[in-house]
Design a protein around this motif. Structure first.
Motif, PDB file in Angstrom:
ATOM      1  N   ILE A  33       7.269  -4.535 -15.397  1.00  0.00           N
ATOM      2  CA  ILE A  33       5.984  -5.135 -15.251  1.00  0.00           C
ATOM      3  C   ILE A  33       5.003  -4.407 -14.380  1.00  0.00           C
ATOM      4  O   ILE A  33       5.506  -3.792 -13.450  1.00  0.00           O
ATOM      5  CB  ILE A  33       6.264  -6.592 -14.606  1.00  0.00           C
ATOM      6  N   ILE A  34       3.968  -4.180 -14.718  1.00  0.00           N
ATOM      7  CA  ILE A  34       2.963  -3.716 -13.857  1.00  0.00           C
ATOM      8  C   ILE A  34       1.695  -4.960 -13.884  1.00  0.00           C
ATOM      9  O   ILE A  34       1.197  -5.379 -14.687  1.00  0.00           O
ATOM     10  CB  ILE A  34       2.371  -2.358 -14.724  1.00  0.00           C
ATOM     11  N   ALA A  35       1.456  -5.262 -12.573  1.00  0.00           N
ATOM     12  CA  ALA A  35       0.595  -6.062 -12.140  1.00  0.00           C
ATOM     13  C   ALA A  35      -0.568  -5.496 -11.257  1.00  0.00           C
ATOM     14  O   ALA A  35      -0.362  -4.471 -10.708  1.00  0.00           O
ATOM     15  CB  ALA A  35       1.157  -7.210 -11.465  1.00  0.00           C
ATOM     16  N   GLN A  36      -1.690  -6.254 -11.066  1.00  0.00           N
ATOM     17  CA  GLN A  36      -2.760  -5.822 -10.114  1.00  0.00           C
ATOM     18  C   GLN A  36      -3.141  -6.825  -9.239  1.00  0.00           C
ATOM     19  O   GLN A  36      -3.007  -8.049  -9.490  1.00  0.00           O
ATOM     20  CB  GLN A  36      -3.925  -5.224 -11.038  1.00  0.00           C
ATOM     21  N   LYS A  37      -3.635  -6.406  -8.175  1.00  0.00           N
ATOM     22  CA  LYS A  37      -4.167  -7.078  -6.999  1.00  0.00           C
ATOM     23  C   LYS A  37      -5.294  -6.443  -6.424  1.00  0.00           C
ATOM     24  O   LYS A  37      -5.398  -5.413  -5.975  1.00  0.00           O
ATOM     25  CB  LYS A  37      -3.096  -7.485  -6.001  1.00  0.00           C
ATOM     26  N   SER A  38      -6.500  -7.000  -6.294  1.00  0.00           N
ATOM     27  CA  SER A  38      -7.636  -6.716  -5.636  1.00  0.00           C
ATOM     28  C   SER A  38      -7.648  -7.217  -4.265  1.00  0.00           C
ATOM     29  O   SER A  38      -7.321  -8.638  -3.960  1.00  0.00           O
ATOM     30  CB  SER A  38      -9.095  -7.118  -6.360  1.00  0.00           C
ATOM     31  N   VAL A  39      -7.722  -6.513  -3.231  1.00  0.00           N
ATOM     32  CA  VAL A  39      -7.763  -6.786  -1.884  1.00  0.00           C
ATOM     33  C   VAL A  39      -8.929  -7.286  -1.420  1.00  0.00           C
ATOM     34  O   VAL A  39      -9.871  -6.467  -1.327  1.00  0.00           O
ATOM     35  CB  VAL A  39      -7.123  -5.954  -1.062  1.00  0.00           C
ATOM     36  N   SER A  40      -9.289  -8.464  -1.064  1.00  0.00           N
ATOM     37  CA  SER A  40     -10.569  -9.026  -0.548  1.00  0.00           C
ATOM     38  C   SER A  40     -10.663  -9.166   0.833  1.00  0.00           C
ATOM     39  O   SER A  40      -9.629  -9.422   1.491  1.00  0.00           O
ATOM     40  CB  SER A  40     -10.978 -10.490  -1.251  1.00  0.00           C
ATOM     41  N   ALA A  41     -11.786  -8.877   1.395  1.00  0.00           N
ATOM     42  CA  ALA A  41     -11.956  -8.970   2.789  1.00  0.00           C
ATOM     43  C   ALA A  41     -11.815 -10.407   3.322  1.00  0.00           C
ATOM     44  O   ALA A  41     -11.893 -10.624   4.532  1.00  0.00           O
ATOM     45  CB  ALA A  41     -13.295  -8.460   3.322  1.00  0.00           C
ATOM     46  N   GLY A  48      -6.551 -12.333  11.656  1.00  0.00           N
ATOM     47  CA  GLY A  48      -6.095 -12.183  12.841  1.00  0.00           C
ATOM     48  C   GLY A  48      -5.013 -10.532  12.816  1.00  0.00           C
ATOM     49  O   GLY A  48      -3.883 -10.204  13.644  1.00  0.00           O
ATOM     50  N   HIS A  49      -4.883 -10.166  11.807  1.00  0.00           N
ATOM     51  CA  HIS A  49      -4.178  -8.991  11.304  1.00  0.00           C
ATOM     52  C   HIS A  49      -4.876  -7.808  11.056  1.00  0.00           C
ATOM     53  O   HIS A  49      -4.904  -7.234   9.738  1.00  0.00           O
ATOM     54  CB  HIS A  49      -3.080  -9.042  10.430  1.00  0.00           C
ATOM     55  N   PHE A  50      -5.513  -7.025  11.869  1.00  0.00           N
ATOM     56  CA  PHE A  50      -5.648  -7.026  13.256  1.00  0.00           C
ATOM     57  C   PHE A  50      -7.036  -6.978  13.228  1.00  0.00           C
ATOM     58  O   PHE A  50      -7.921  -6.357  12.623  1.00  0.00           O
ATOM     59  CB  PHE A  50      -5.097  -5.585  13.690  1.00  0.00           C
ATOM     60  N   MET A  56      -3.542  -5.617   5.469  1.00  0.00           N
ATOM     61  CA  MET A  56      -2.615  -6.326   4.783  1.00  0.00           C
ATOM     62  C   MET A  56      -1.113  -6.320   5.496  1.00  0.00           C
ATOM     63  O   MET A  56      -0.591  -5.133   5.257  1.00  0.00           O
ATOM     64  CB  MET A  56      -2.445  -5.887   3.241  1.00  0.00           C
ATOM     65  N   PRO A  57      -0.452  -7.424   5.813  1.00  0.00           N
ATOM     66  CA  PRO A  57       0.608  -7.475   6.290  1.00  0.00           C
ATOM     67  C   PRO A  57       1.928  -6.901   5.323  1.00  0.00           C
ATOM     68  O   PRO A  57       1.916  -7.294   4.224  1.00  0.00           O
ATOM     69  CB  PRO A  57       0.757  -8.766   6.731  1.00  0.00           C
ATOM     70  N   GLY A  58       2.824  -6.018   5.902  1.00  0.00           N
ATOM     71  CA  GLY A  58       3.764  -5.600   5.167  1.00  0.00           C
ATOM     72  C   GLY A  58       4.766  -6.584   4.369  1.00  0.00           C
ATOM     73  O   GLY A  58       5.187  -6.395   3.128  1.00  0.00           O
ATOM     74  N   VAL A  59       4.915  -7.555   4.980  1.00  0.00           N
ATOM     75  CA  VAL A  59       5.575  -8.655   4.179  1.00  0.00           C
ATOM     76  C   VAL A  59       4.853  -9.171   2.846  1.00  0.00           C
ATOM     77  O   VAL A  59       5.665  -9.629   2.042  1.00  0.00           O
ATOM     78  CB  VAL A  59       5.838  -9.825   5.017  1.00  0.00           C
ATOM     79  N   LEU A  60       3.521  -9.353   3.097  1.00  0.00           N
ATOM     80  CA  LEU A  60       2.838  -9.534   1.891  1.00  0.00           C
ATOM     81  C   LEU A  60       2.873  -8.623   0.758  1.00  0.00           C
ATOM     82  O   LEU A  60       2.672  -9.016  -0.347  1.00  0.00           O
ATOM     83  CB  LEU A  60       1.333  -9.931   2.158  1.00  0.00           C
ATOM     84  N   LEU A  61       3.048  -7.173   1.092  1.00  0.00           N
ATOM     85  CA  LEU A  61       3.305  -6.244   0.031  1.00  0.00           C
ATOM     86  C   LEU A  61       4.744  -6.532  -0.622  1.00  0.00           C
ATOM     87  O   LEU A  61       4.819  -6.480  -1.765  1.00  0.00           O
ATOM     88  CB  LEU A  61       3.090  -5.008   0.746  1.00  0.00           C
ATOM     89  N   ILE A  62       5.488  -6.878   0.186  1.00  0.00           N
ATOM     90  CA  ILE A  62       7.006  -7.250  -0.354  1.00  0.00           C
ATOM     91  C   ILE A  62       6.806  -8.489  -1.411  1.00  0.00           C
ATOM     92  O   ILE A  62       7.233  -8.556  -2.465  1.00  0.00           O
ATOM     93  CB  ILE A  62       8.021  -7.463   0.830  1.00  0.00           C
ATOM     94  N   LYS A  93      -5.837  -1.976   3.195  1.00  0.00           N
ATOM     95  CA  LYS A  93      -7.151  -2.561   3.743  1.00  0.00           C
ATOM     96  C   LYS A  93      -7.992  -3.334   2.820  1.00  0.00           C
ATOM     97  O   LYS A  93      -8.059  -2.934   1.517  1.00  0.00           O
ATOM     98  CB  LYS A  93      -7.924  -1.435   4.309  1.00  0.00           C
ATOM     99  N   PRO A  94      -9.126  -3.831   3.048  1.00  0.00           N
ATOM    100  CA  PRO A  94      -9.860  -4.720   2.129  1.00  0.00           C
ATOM    101  C   PRO A  94     -10.567  -3.865   1.304  1.00  0.00           C
ATOM    102  O   PRO A  94     -10.928  -2.746   1.851  1.00  0.00           O
ATOM    103  CB  PRO A  94     -10.928  -5.435   3.241  1.00  0.00           C
ATOM    104  N   GLY A  95     -10.612  -4.301   0.015  1.00  0.00           N
ATOM    105  CA  GLY A  95     -11.649  -3.445  -0.869  1.00  0.00           C
ATOM    106  C   GLY A  95     -10.627  -2.664  -1.805  1.00  0.00           C
ATOM    107  O   GLY A  95     -11.263  -2.046  -3.013  1.00  0.00           O
ATOM    108  N   MET A  96      -9.544  -2.644  -1.461  1.00  0.00           N
ATOM    109  CA  MET A  96      -8.398  -1.813  -2.276  1.00  0.00           C
ATOM    110  C   MET A  96      -7.789  -2.437  -3.502  1.00  0.00           C
ATOM    111  O   MET A  96      -7.630  -3.680  -3.282  1.00  0.00           O
ATOM    112  CB  MET A  96      -7.082  -1.181  -1.505  1.00  0.00           C
TER     113      MET A  96
END
Length: 131
Positions: A33-41, A48-50, A56-62, A93-96
């Protein structure tokens, strides 16, 4: 055929604030599977991170890789049992724009990666069990 966010939400039965995938662009059931995510600010975890350096927290990447695997196997009730060789290589980071790729190795075991413009941000081998 792409799968949009509304379809992903119905398949995974999760709330939008917890759903990390925006769309699926390639789905070869039980194989990849190939999926996409737009990271929004505006994402809540950036509050709070940071402070002054949102990452984006690593646990959310997992978690994004876990969601993709559940869609690939069409098993929303899979439970993550093991993360092997997890590596965090780039800060997200946001915008990626993220590309999440998951390739099945065997039943409920896969290789997964999160890419930023073909550069690996996170990689891991994931194992699951059914509930």
């Amino acid at each position: 055929m792409p799968i949009n966010a509304a379809e992903i939400q119905s398949k995974l039965d999760c709330q939008p604030s917890l759903m990390l995938l925006d769309q699926v662009v390639v789905l070869d059931k039980d194989k990849q599977i190939i999926a996409q995510k737009s990271v929004s600010a505006n994402e809540i975890y950036f509050q709070g991170h940071f402070p002054n350096n949102p990452v984006m927290p690593g646990v959310l990447l997992i978690e994004s890789m876990v969601e993709a695997a559940k869609l690939m196997w069409d098993e929303p009730d899979l439970v993550l049992t093991q993360v092997k060789r997890g590596r965090f290589r780039e800060m997200v980071k946001p915008g990626m724009q993220l590309t999440i790729k998951v390739i099945a190795k065997e039943k409920y075991s896969c290789q997964a990666e999160v890419l930023i413009a073909e550069k690996k941000a996170c990689t891991a081998d994931l194992s699951f069990r059914t509930e």
